[in-house]
Design a protein around this motif. Structure first.
Motif, short mmCIF file in Angstrom:
data_model
loop_
_atom_site.label_atom_id
_atom_site.label_comp_id
_atom_site.label_asym_id
_atom_site.label_seq_id
_atom_site.Cartn_x
_atom_site.Cartn_y
_atom_site.Cartn_z
N GLY A 207 0.84 -1.19 0.00
CA GLY A 207 0.00 0.00 0.00
C GLY A 207 0.87 1.24 0.00
O GLY A 207 1.79 1.37 -0.80
N LYS A 208 0.61 2.15 0.93
CA LYS A 208 1.42 3.36 1.06
C LYS A 208 2.39 3.27 2.24
O LYS A 208 3.03 4.26 2.61
CB LYS A 208 0.52 4.57 1.22
CG LYS A 208 -0.36 4.86 0.01
CD LYS A 208 -1.20 6.10 0.21
CE LYS A 208 -2.05 6.39 -1.02
NZ LYS A 208 -2.90 7.60 -0.83
N SER A 209 2.52 2.08 2.81
CA SER A 209 3.35 1.90 4.00
C SER A 209 4.73 1.40 3.63
O SER A 209 4.94 0.80 2.58
CB SER A 209 2.68 0.89 4.94
OG SER A 209 3.52 0.57 6.02
N ALA A 210 5.68 1.66 4.53
CA ALA A 210 7.03 1.10 4.35
C ALA A 210 7.06 -0.38 4.68
O ALA A 210 7.95 -1.11 4.23
CB ALA A 210 8.02 1.85 5.24
N ASP A 211 6.08 -0.84 5.45
CA ASP A 211 6.04 -2.23 5.89
C ASP A 211 4.99 -3.02 5.13
O ASP A 211 3.93 -2.50 4.79
CB ASP A 211 5.73 -2.30 7.39
CG ASP A 211 6.81 -1.67 8.23
OD1 ASP A 211 7.95 -2.15 8.18
OD2 ASP A 211 6.51 -0.68 8.93
N ALA A 212 5.30 -4.27 4.89
CA ALA A 212 4.32 -5.16 4.26
C ALA A 212 3.17 -5.44 5.23
O ALA A 212 3.27 -5.15 6.44
CB ALA A 212 4.99 -6.46 3.84
N ASP A 213 2.11 -5.99 4.71
CA ASP A 213 0.94 -6.35 5.51
C ASP A 213 1.38 -7.12 6.76
O ASP A 213 2.18 -8.05 6.69
CB ASP A 213 0.00 -7.21 4.67
CG ASP A 213 -1.17 -7.72 5.46
OD1 ASP A 213 -2.10 -6.94 5.71
OD2 ASP A 213 -1.13 -8.91 5.84
N ALA A 214 0.85 -6.72 7.92
CA ALA A 214 1.30 -7.28 9.20
C ALA A 214 1.09 -8.79 9.28
O ALA A 214 1.93 -9.52 9.84
CB ALA A 214 0.57 -6.58 10.35
N ALA A 215 -0.02 -9.29 8.74
CA ALA A 215 -0.28 -10.72 8.79
C ALA A 215 0.77 -11.48 7.97
O ALA A 215 1.24 -12.55 8.38
CB ALA A 215 -1.68 -11.03 8.28
#
Length: 320
Positions: A272-280
């Protein structure tokens, strides 16, 4: 009497990158090196204290999370990061001063802004002084590198009671390495480096970083990497899924679009727009790796810390 006429037009602005206006510029083996005087040696990061003798890195890893820093120097976060290296020539003197003035006893990471044993270290030789300064005050520290040049200082590191090393080995597929880490040694050479450092008395672990979504994250790939890391004798293993902060994001996704265009849309969904991948997703991948590592007696502790005699089956998931 002669009068000097004032210029009709103002002098053109200096178009050079900002770093070039204050640094001594030298070229070594095709790399542009900017020699600067560091204002500070110890930097606070999310992981604690850090020391970085170099900014930028000729290993040219597409995913490097600290690329954005070059933008503040008037350089780009892409090819400039790979080919224009900032050398903090007074880092040892500044470090000695700050170890007695502001260091609070917490562990220190060496080599965050760029690999501290990349090729230019063979020219500037800043690391022996850094190791000596840390040893003098008994600081616990961990050197992060991919380079075999660390072996030059193995005896110095072995003599420092609080010293350890971490070698980054995220995957063992050399076809991927040649395009995403073009200036880095092969995984095999890094595995041999882990073994040799431990043999020479330098506790050495592995950062399985970064695990690349959809490229190096299959169960078979993860298992193969963990098995070879264990065979090399690593005393610890810590997994990290790829992060894409600004700077790294643009450079890495451009590489994905060129080399793996079918994955581009999935990456946008995953990050998405985050630096991190999806938490799951991150939790699932790191959990797999930590369970694999536990089978071989490896935990994500700092490498210079002794491992527990027995590792509880679920403890690995809470230590990261």
């Amino acid at each position: 009497m002669r009068w000097d006429a004032p210029p009709l037009l103002a002098a053109p602005p200096d178009a050079r990158p900002r770093i070039e206006r204050s640094a001594v510029t030298r070229v070594h083996d095709g790399l542009t090196c900017y020699e600067v005087q560091a204002r500070t040696a110890l930097d606070r990061t999310a992981e604690g204290w850090a020391v970085s003798p170099y900014r930028g890195c000729a290993q040219a890893c597409r995913y490097c999370a600290v690329r954005r820093g070059h933008r503040y120097l008037g350089l780009d976060a892409g090819s400039d990061f790979d080919s224009r290296i900032v050398v903090r020539t007074n880092i040892v003197r500044r470090l000695r001063a700050e170890l007695t003035s502001k260091w609070d006893g917490e562990p220190i990471i060496v080599g965050v802004g760029g690999d501290c044993y990349q090729g230019v270290e063979d020219v500037y030789r800043l690391m022996p002084g850094i190791v000596a300064a840390l040893r003098e005050v008994g600081a616990p520290f961990t050197v992060h590198t991919k380079s075999r040049l660390i072996l030059r200082d193995a005896d110095l590191l072995a003599a420092a009671p609080g010293a350890g090393a971490v070698i980054s080995i995220a995957f063992v597929d050399d076809r991927i390495r040649r395009t995403v880490e073009p200036g880095a040694p092969s995984a095999q050479k890094r595995l041999e480096l882990v073994a040799e450092l431990n043999e020479r008395g330098v506790p050495c672990g592995v950062a399985m970083a970064p695990i690349l979504p959809l490229l190096t994250d299959s169960p078979d790939q993860l298992a193969a990497t963990v098995r070879r890391v264990a065979d090399a004798g690593a005393v610890s293993l810590t997994p990290h899924v790829l992060r894409l902060p600004p700077g790294a994001r643009e450079w890495y996704l451009a590489w994905i679009g060129e080399h793996h265009p079918a994955l581009a849309a999935r990456y946008l969904e995953l990050y998405g727009k985050s630096a991190d991948a999806d938490a799951a997703y991150v939790g699932g991948i790191t959990g797999q790796v930590l369970r694999l590592a536990a089978r071989y007696g490896m935990s994500p502790t700092r490498p210079e810390q002794p491992l527990p005699l027995a590792l509880p089956p679920q403890a690995q998931l809470t230590l990261l």
